[in-house]
Design an enzyme around this catalytic site. Structure first.
Site, PDB file in Angstrom:
ATOM      1  N   SER A  18       0.744  -1.263   0.059  1.00 21.22           N
ATOM      2  CA  SER A  18       0.050   0.119   0.028  1.00 21.22           C
ATOM      3  C   SER A  18       0.827   1.071  -0.133  1.00 21.22           C
ATOM      4  O   SER A  18       0.548   2.130  -0.823  1.00 21.22           O
ATOM      5  CB  SER A  18      -1.124   0.066   1.369  1.00 21.22           C
ATOM      6  OG  SER A  18      -2.001  -0.903   0.966  1.00 21.22           O
ATOM      7  N   THR A  63      -6.228  -3.505   7.260  1.00 22.80           N
ATOM      8  CA  THR A  63      -6.113  -5.168   6.772  1.00 22.80           C
ATOM      9  C   THR A  63      -6.454  -5.867   8.139  1.00 22.80           C
ATOM     10  O   THR A  63      -6.517  -5.536   9.204  1.00 22.80           O
ATOM     11  CB  THR A  63      -4.867  -5.310   6.050  1.00 22.80           C
ATOM     12  OG1 THR A  63      -4.845  -6.514   5.230  1.00 22.80           O
ATOM     13  CG2 THR A  63      -3.507  -5.137   6.755  1.00 22.80           C
ATOM     14  N   LYS A  67     -10.389  -5.830  10.374  1.00 19.31           N
ATOM     15  CA  LYS A  67     -11.579  -5.051   9.318  1.00 19.31           C
ATOM     16  C   LYS A  67     -12.761  -4.975  10.353  1.00 19.31           C
ATOM     17  O   LYS A  67     -13.762  -4.207   9.810  1.00 19.31           O
ATOM     18  CB  LYS A  67     -11.730  -5.877   8.167  1.00 19.31           C
ATOM     19  CG  LYS A  67     -10.385  -5.833   7.292  1.00 19.31           C
ATOM     20  CD  LYS A  67     -10.511  -6.453   5.822  1.00 19.31           C
ATOM     21  CE  LYS A  67      -9.416  -6.124   5.198  1.00 19.31           C
ATOM     22  NZ  LYS A  67      -9.568  -6.628   3.900  1.00 19.31           N
TER      23      LYS A  67
END
Length: 277
Positions: A18, A63, A67
């Protein structure tokens, strides 16, 4: 001028690309911002949420395994996050409320399902391996794409039952029996974390597969899990989670910056160069 901060929280998180993707887009669109990894414990979620409220961090991705854990800290969830009870993108609205959204549903649809003709999708049977993390997002993406014959299997049977409360039409298959039934399915999706580590094994016999099936792994790093290698060796069309990762990130970037970033060749080459490092 102070840079806006963005981050992803989870544990483990060192495999995440990311920061590579978002920092590439920040640079491309001349946005004064940076994105980092935050490997945190569950006890530290409150602290991260406070940092967003204080505008020390502008937005975060979430992640495994948080979540669902982040939801009690939010003022509200919206759109796909309401239906999946799963959040992977958090931001502040104009009134200072913490908002949770789910971009995984869009990511899975855009990566694997949009190109499939609608009539073809109606007749597909899908099996989702796993009932936590990203599984609710996969199920909702399948349903939104007119694939309604969906089965799930999970090592912990209770988690499957919990998921069935949200998605009443799904079928549950016992984890110990599903190897006998995999030949019924056109699409098999790994929504577990099995494959992240080199020694991860399903310890399930997958040899009874439908020869025309498609295998999708939501893991993208490593680029080829043992399952992908196995199915590719059997000439089965197999995909890793890289495209899903890119498209869920594209939507998150838009939610934070109101710019829809381009998925260009340079980005794809950059991400691929970072895999398995």
């Amino acid at each position: 001028m102070k840079k806006n901060k963005f981050a992803i929280i989870g544990s483990p998180i060192s495999h995440s690309l990311s920061p590579v993707m978002h920092n590439y887009w920040f640079d491309k669109y001349n946005i004064n911002a940076e994105y980092e990894l935050l490997d945190i414990t569950e006890n530290e979620i409150q602290n991260v949420m406070n940092r967003i409220k204080d505008q020390d961090i502008k937005g975060i991705n979430v992640t495994l395994p948080y979540k669902k854990s982040v939801i009690p800290f939010l003022n509200k969830t919206i759109n796909d996050a309401n239906e999946t009870h799963s959040v992977n993108t958090i931001m502040l609205d104009e009134n200072g409320n913490l908002i949770g959204e789910n971009t995984d549903v869009f990511g899975f649809q855009a990566a694997y399902l949009k190109s499939m003709p609608n009539q073809e999708k109606k007749n597909k049977k899908a099996l989702v391996l796993g009932a936590g993390g990203v599984a609710p997002s996969i199920i909702l993406a399948l349903l939104k794409s007119n694939i309604s014959d969906i089965s799930i299997t999970n090592r912990t049977h209770e988690k499957s039952l919990f998921l069935k409360r949200n998605f009443k039409g799904i079928n549950i298959i016992n984890w110990n029996n599903f190897s006998k039934e995999i030949n019924k399915f056109d699409i098999i999706i790994n929504a577990t974390s099995l494959g992240l580590k080199p020694n991860d094994e399903f310890n399930i016999d997958f040899s009874n597969f439908n020869k025309n099936m498609v295998y999708i792994d939501t893991i993208y790093n490593p680029e080829q899990t043992k399952m992908i290698k196995y199915f590719k060796s059997k000439k089965i069309r197999s995909f890793n989670g890289l495209n899903m990762f890119i498209y869920q990130g594209q939507k998150a970037f838009y939610l934070w910056n109101k710019i829809n970033p381009e998925v260009d060749e340079e980005l794809l080459k950059l991400l691929e160069s970072k895999l398995n490092q």
